[in-house]
Write an enzyme that holds these catalytic residues in place. Sequence first.
Site, PDB file in Angstrom:
ATOM      1  N   LYS A   1       2.266   3.996   0.121  1.00 37.09           N
ATOM      2  CA  LYS A   1       2.216   4.496   1.498  1.00 37.09           C
ATOM      3  C   LYS A   1       3.591   4.509   2.153  1.00 37.09           C
ATOM      4  O   LYS A   1       3.973   5.463   2.826  1.00 37.09           O
ATOM      5  CB  LYS A   1       1.234   3.656   2.302  1.00 37.09           C
ATOM      6  CG  LYS A   1      -0.231   3.953   2.013  1.00 37.09           C
ATOM      7  CD  LYS A   1      -1.131   3.176   2.956  1.00 37.09           C
ATOM      8  CE  LYS A   1      -2.589   3.630   2.821  1.00 37.09           C
ATOM      9  NZ  LYS A   1      -3.136   3.399   1.498  1.00 37.09           N
TER      10      LYS A   1
ATOM     11  N   GLU B   1       1.695   0.094  11.767  1.00 35.92           N
ATOM     12  CA  GLU B   1       1.616   1.310  12.552  1.00 35.92           C
ATOM     13  C   GLU B   1       0.934   1.039  13.886  1.00 35.92           C
ATOM     14  O   GLU B   1       0.160   0.075  14.024  1.00 35.92           O
ATOM     15  CB  GLU B   1       0.826   2.393  11.801  1.00 35.92           C
ATOM     16  CG  GLU B   1       1.508   2.883  10.537  1.00 35.92           C
ATOM     17  CD  GLU B   1       0.679   3.926   9.818  1.00 35.92           C
ATOM     18  OE1 GLU B   1      -0.530   4.014  10.096  1.00 35.92           O
ATOM     19  OE2 GLU B   1       1.245   4.645   8.982  1.00 35.92           O
TER      20      GLU B   1
ATOM     21  N   ARG C   1      -5.671  14.271  -5.786  1.00 33.15           N
ATOM     22  CA  ARG C   1      -6.810  14.554  -6.656  1.00 33.15           C
ATOM     23  C   ARG C   1      -7.800  15.400  -5.874  1.00 33.15           C
ATOM     24  O   ARG C   1      -7.598  15.687  -4.687  1.00 33.15           O
ATOM     25  CB  ARG C   1      -7.488  13.250  -7.081  1.00 33.15           C
ATOM     26  CG  ARG C   1      -7.863  12.372  -5.883  1.00 33.15           C
ATOM     27  CD  ARG C   1      -8.670  11.171  -6.289  1.00 33.15           C
ATOM     28  NE  ARG C   1      -8.764  10.176  -5.233  1.00 33.15           N
ATOM     29  CZ  ARG C   1      -9.582  10.220  -4.194  1.00 33.15           C
ATOM     30  NH1 ARG C   1     -10.365  11.268  -4.027  1.00 33.15           N
ATOM     31  NH2 ARG C   1      -9.619   9.243  -3.302  1.00 33.15           N
TER      32      ARG C   1
END
Length: 704
Positions: A116, A200, A297
């Site tokens: 991330k 965050e 994916r």
Amino acid sequence: MFSKVLIANRGEIACRVAATCRELGIRTVAVYSEADAQGAHVAACDEAICIGPAPAAQSYLDAARILQAARDSGAQAVHPGYGFLSENAAFAQACADAGVVFIGPPPAAIHAMGLKAESKRLMQAAGVPLVPGYHGAAQDDALLAAEAARIGYPVLIKASAGGGGKGMREVMAAADFAAALGSCRREAKAAFGNDAVLIEKLVAKPRHIEIQVFADSHGHTVALFERDCSLQRRHQKVVEEAPAPGLTPEQRAALAQAAVAAAQAVGYVGAGTVEFIAEGDGAGGIRSFYFMEMNTRLQVEHPVTEMITGLDLVAWQLRVAAGEPLPAAPQMPHGHAVEVRLYAENPAAGFLPSTGRLARLALPPHVAFKVDGDPAALRVDSGVREGDTITPHYDPMIAKLIAWGETRAQALARMAQGLRAVRIVGPDTNAAFLHRLVQSPAFMAGHMDTGLIAREQGTLLAEALAPEHAALAATCALLEAERAQRTLDPWSACDGWSNGVLPARELHWQRGTHALPASLMRGAEGGWRLALAASQPQPLHWHAAPSGPNELALSIRWGEQTLRAHVVRQDDNRDDSRNDSRAAKPARLHVFASDGHAALSLRQASTHAASGAGGNGRLSAPMPGRIAAVLVAPGQTVQTGQPLLVLEAMKMEHTLQASDGGVIDAVLVAVGEQIQEGALLLRMRAAEASEQDAAGVTTTGDAA
């Protein structure tokens, strides 16, 4: 194009990929663990190879075994589906090294988007909007606390290598930061082997909106519209829809542009999903959006995109992996689509997974999905069949239901109709929860965010099926089985039964810990009258028809009320090693109606005449049935409450007990004998010579 593809997955996605390959004339190879030897995906493919025991680490996650299966079968390509090895850069590289095409993005793109923090740095450089936060490599606790203070509380701590809601903590105040950080690190280390985190700003009333992207090896990248995935439990998606409601054309264009920029920044090829978190405006729209992550994916929710575009995304994957350019993409979405994930889980127990055999699996009828075909009103993707077992080894998904409509309202109405048709006996499921969720006022109005389920769980988790409706349907099913004596018996369990005339019958249904009493009596002109709980007796009429194995479809009129329901008998599970009918596990009647599902057992069944014939020690049958067990013998002394015989009716066992002590004088029936209501079963006499009468009997019942 490939001539043979190995599908490195199981369940519904393996069946889904196999279906498209079959349409394109491509042969398929299934891989399976020992636990999945009889799996639906094995039957769906042309060949199948066992790759190890049940644990995923020794089978579906064993890259070496899967590559060996590809070599042994002559497969030219591997489709990883989603989950397992689908986002494993090392596996993608191993496929390339072995000369087998990995039907997915390049290893470098998987690696770049897999962490991330790294992906956020790349997105920042590409000009993709980011949530205010800290994504740096330095992981000192004091530095992280200072960054959280700079960002401003509340904040969200997230595992850098995380996913699926693991390694994620909301922190509302500085005093809670240290404990939350330690907990997040431990969970991330255990789940991903990496305890690095990022911080965050916690977005208010967040919506989860994602863009389906596709890229080929010729430099073309397209966005195939957005999906809203805001309805979640435990940070995992439950309902997805496309297009996302409440967005302006400008917001849609900005999201698509940001998603394409994200894919191009990592040299992406194939199908992918760029996920954004959006700040809701409280009225069904959004104020702003920020990049969250990219799933490299195909997604579980890809069918909603297929339904609004008329495309087969698996076919696109195959063509791109074979080196072909992207086909022309639609310019506008067509209609609206909603998907729900039908899981074997218990919503009332925190959505914990449930296991067990699917004794009954009835899903709504659907039109098979065709390559580049028009959308069906309702589509069902499943990887299990009736009789299969949901095990603890893998994801407990039973099926995905996808509804399409010209409008969102029509799609939701069709979804609700489809969920009402679901009848599953065996493990617990979230079917009733989903039905309430898609009909909840907030969701229907488009006013949802990721906290909706938690806020409304009191309503969403409540038992919807009224107790009297459950008892009413179960009682009619019981009576129908008796009435079937001289007709084709739908449950093959009532030979020799008849409608004996009883002054009254008491049925004591049990739903969990709640008793549901029912009193039956004959009406003056024949037929039945029924009283439920404290209600007054009302005339009872019903029509029944077989609708599946051990299943009746009922149309019921009780007084002024009407009810339509399906009742499924879940057979007992006898231990054949013990010749003792009392060891049988109780069967249950499962009632499915428009307002929910309930499982009932017949815990006690008796008649007002159940104490014998006039207290003369003569035990008569309280109802017609079959003698399942004789538990006493002539000359045997019995005590008050001791079981005497077991009477089986509709595959439910009713144990007749002695109401007083005494001696068995004669047993007049044998095991297996069919008897009529009122038939004499045994005689008793007093244990000692006295003025005492021989014992009467009482009746208790256990559903067999």
